[in-house]
Design an enzyme around this catalytic site. Structure first.
Site, PDB file in Angstrom:
ATOM      1  N   HIS A 241       0.835  -1.207   0.000  1.00 48.68           N
ATOM      2  CA  HIS A 241       0.000   0.000   0.000  1.00 48.68           C
ATOM      3  C   HIS A 241       0.872   1.259   0.000  1.00 48.68           C
ATOM      4  O   HIS A 241       0.623   2.207   0.739  1.00 48.68           O
ATOM      5  CB  HIS A 241      -0.970  -0.008   1.184  1.00 48.68           C
ATOM      6  CG  HIS A 241      -2.039  -1.051   1.048  1.00 48.68           C
ATOM      7  ND1 HIS A 241      -2.775  -1.524   2.094  1.00 48.68           N
ATOM      8  CD2 HIS A 241      -2.498  -1.716  -0.044  1.00 48.68           C
ATOM      9  CE1 HIS A 241      -3.641  -2.432   1.662  1.00 48.68           C
ATOM     10  NE2 HIS A 241      -3.485  -2.570   0.365  1.00 48.68           N
ATOM     11  N   ASP A 258      -1.075   1.021  -9.099  1.00 48.55           N
ATOM     12  CA  ASP A 258      -2.371   0.469  -8.689  1.00 48.55           C
ATOM     13  C   ASP A 258      -3.283   1.670  -8.491  1.00 48.55           C
ATOM     14  O   ASP A 258      -3.141   2.409  -7.513  1.00 48.55           O
ATOM     15  CB  ASP A 258      -2.195  -0.335  -7.400  1.00 48.55           C
ATOM     16  CG  ASP A 258      -3.484  -1.007  -6.932  1.00 48.55           C
ATOM     17  OD1 ASP A 258      -4.570  -0.643  -7.431  1.00 48.55           O
ATOM     18  OD2 ASP A 258      -3.397  -1.879  -6.040  1.00 48.55           O
ATOM     19  N   HIS A 359     -13.035  -2.156  -1.828  1.00 53.05           N
ATOM     20  CA  HIS A 359     -13.144  -3.478  -1.190  1.00 53.05           C
ATOM     21  C   HIS A 359     -14.615  -3.594  -0.807  1.00 53.05           C
ATOM     22  O   HIS A 359     -15.025  -3.192   0.278  1.00 53.05           O
ATOM     23  CB  HIS A 359     -12.227  -3.586   0.030  1.00 53.05           C
ATOM     24  CG  HIS A 359     -10.772  -3.490  -0.344  1.00 53.05           C
ATOM     25  ND1 HIS A 359      -9.780  -3.155   0.535  1.00 53.05           N
ATOM     26  CD2 HIS A 359     -10.145  -3.695  -1.533  1.00 53.05           C
ATOM     27  CE1 HIS A 359      -8.609  -3.143  -0.087  1.00 53.05           C
ATOM     28  NE2 HIS A 359      -8.808  -3.462  -1.349  1.00 53.05           N
TER      29      HIS A 359
END
Ligand code: GLY
Ligand code: MN
Ligand code: MN
Length: 436
Positions: A241, A258, A359
């Site tokens: 992350h 990402d 998510h």
């Protein structure tokens, strides 16, 4: 855009799942302070947005199946000409009815007077306890208020039930209207990754590629990145992350991006990894091909009536076999899978649900077993290999290489639809794009 009839259908579907004599309460997201008197850009709570489309803070949705004066009740800020000059337009209770289809709407300042009456004599309250602690306190106060009037015949609800089970199961299955928005979100994000590949060259900084990506999001009307964009060059690609995005893009290294936008409330989530100078080295290419083979094998196993876990298991097999062939893992492939040895290089799962939240909500297991996939579900497939820069157990040439490849996949009755196929991932296609 999600149509008003779709919002109406969602509320009806939820109410049809609620028990008799029940009430559901869902609150809007609060505004959050960024610094002193400035706020983070407001982003509506996904559950509240899903059921109302109402874009303001300081609001609460109350659904009361069977209520004669109307089942859809909204509390919201009053109109306020002075505040609206400074902070922007407010719908007000009248606008909530006219434009958002509420049957009944009240100023949020009146909720203390009105909500106890709506709760009284209901058997069951559907509510996400703990999500909004301030509202939890108000709700407890209203319940106590009803209890204190027990002698007058008032009776408080007997049961609190977590709303998430019902609502999140609904959100897991995307409608045609939602899939249309998710396709758009995915294709804007794919274009953004292509733009970053085209702009990449040694000497730039990670944040400059982030700017290329987010420029494309903004120009397409996507309100936000769906999560903090990750641009990690060289060994930074091994930090899952990584969001500092301040490093240099060096000749001979890879860069992992990402990033995905949020378009009209729906997220995309794409990862691509490519060489800063446009050509994969033999080591980079060898590891990259393993990740790509794993991803393609996993996508090949995603289908209705397959298990959620099949994709992950496929990535573990292909990555373990590939790493053993290159000598990064030593031993027999079944034993390395069994012992979890691959986790030194592949330490996350192969994907997650995707929707309004990156998510997204929805259970992964049913009765303690991985659930079966069904048409309408959308998931990511995102294997990776990350060789820590200081890993003493592998030859130096592999160290500091971090690779992930991530696409968004919708399950249909006919198979799958890869929503993010607009950005290349085969080595030759990436090299061709970067050369042109
Ligand atoms: N971007 C977060 C994730 O891939 O799960
Ligand atoms: Mn993801
Ligand atoms: Mn991602």
């Amino acid at each position: 855009m999600i149509s008003s009839s779709e919002y109406d259908r969602r509320r009806r579907d939820l109410m049809s799942l609620m028990a008799e004599d029940s009430i559901a309460i869902i609150t809007a997201a609060p505004e959050r302070t960024r610094s002193r008197d400035t706020h983070f850009p407001f982003r509506q709570d996904s559950d509240f947005q899903y059921l109302t489309g109402f874009p303001e803070p300081e609001a609460a949705l109350v659904l009361i199946p069977g209520r004669e004066q109307g089942e859809f009740v909204l509390f919201c800020r009053d109109r306020d000409p002075a505040r609206e000059i400074w902070d922007g337009y407010r719908a007000g209770p009248a606008g909530a009815c006219e434009r958002y289809g509420a049957d009944d709407a009240f100023p949020i300042g009146d909720i203390d007077e009105i909500l106890p009456g709506l709760l009284e004599d209901k058997q069951r309250v559907y509510y996400a306890v703990g999500k909004d602690q301030e509202f939890d306190r108000h709700l407890t106060g209203w319940i106590n208020d009803i209890r204190s009037r027990a002698r007058t015949g008032a009776s408080p609800p007997a049961e609190f039930v977590d709303l998430d089970h019902l609502l999140h199961e609904m959100r897991l299955f995307k409608s045609a209207g939602e899939l249309k928005l998710m396709r758009e979100s995915a294709s804007i994000s794919a274009r953004a990754h292509c733009r970053a590949m085209g702009a990449c060259r040694p000497g730039l900084r990670e944040y400059q590629l982030q700017a290329e990506i987010e420029h494309e999001f903004a120009m397409a009307g996507a309100s936000f990145p769906a999560y903090s964009s990750i641009v990690g060059a060289g060994a930074n690609g091994c930090i899952l992350h990584y969001v500092e995005n301040g490093g240099s893009l060096r000749d001979g290294e890879l860069v992992l991006i990402d990033a995905g936008c949020e378009y009209q409330g729906y997220a995309a989530d794409i990862t691509r990894t490519f060489p800063v100078n446009g050509r994969f080295s033999p080591e980079q290419g060898a590891l990259y091909q393993i990740v790509l083979d794993a991803q393609l094998e996993a996508i090949g196993r995603v289908r209705a009536n397959g298990y959620w876990n099949d994709a992950h298991d496929a990535t573990v097999e292909v990555i373990t076999r590939g790493l053993a062939q290159l000598g990064l893992l030593k031993g027999s492939v079944p034993e390395l899978v069994e012992s979890g040895a691959y986790r030194e290089f592949y330490m996350h799962r192969a994907g997650h649900w995707l929707g309004m939240d990156v998510h997204d909500v929805g259970a992964y297991k049913v009765d303690h077993s991985w659930r079966l996939l069904e048409p309408g579900m959308v998931m990511t497939v995102e294997p990776g290999i990350y060789v820590a820069p200081d890993n003493p157990r592998v030859a130096k040439k592999w160290r500091g290489i971090g690779i992930r490849i991530e696409d968004d996949v919708a399950i249909t009755s006919a198979g799958v639809e890869v929503l993010t196929s607009g950005v290349p991932k085969e080595i030759k296609d990436i090299e061709r794009l970067m050369a042109g």
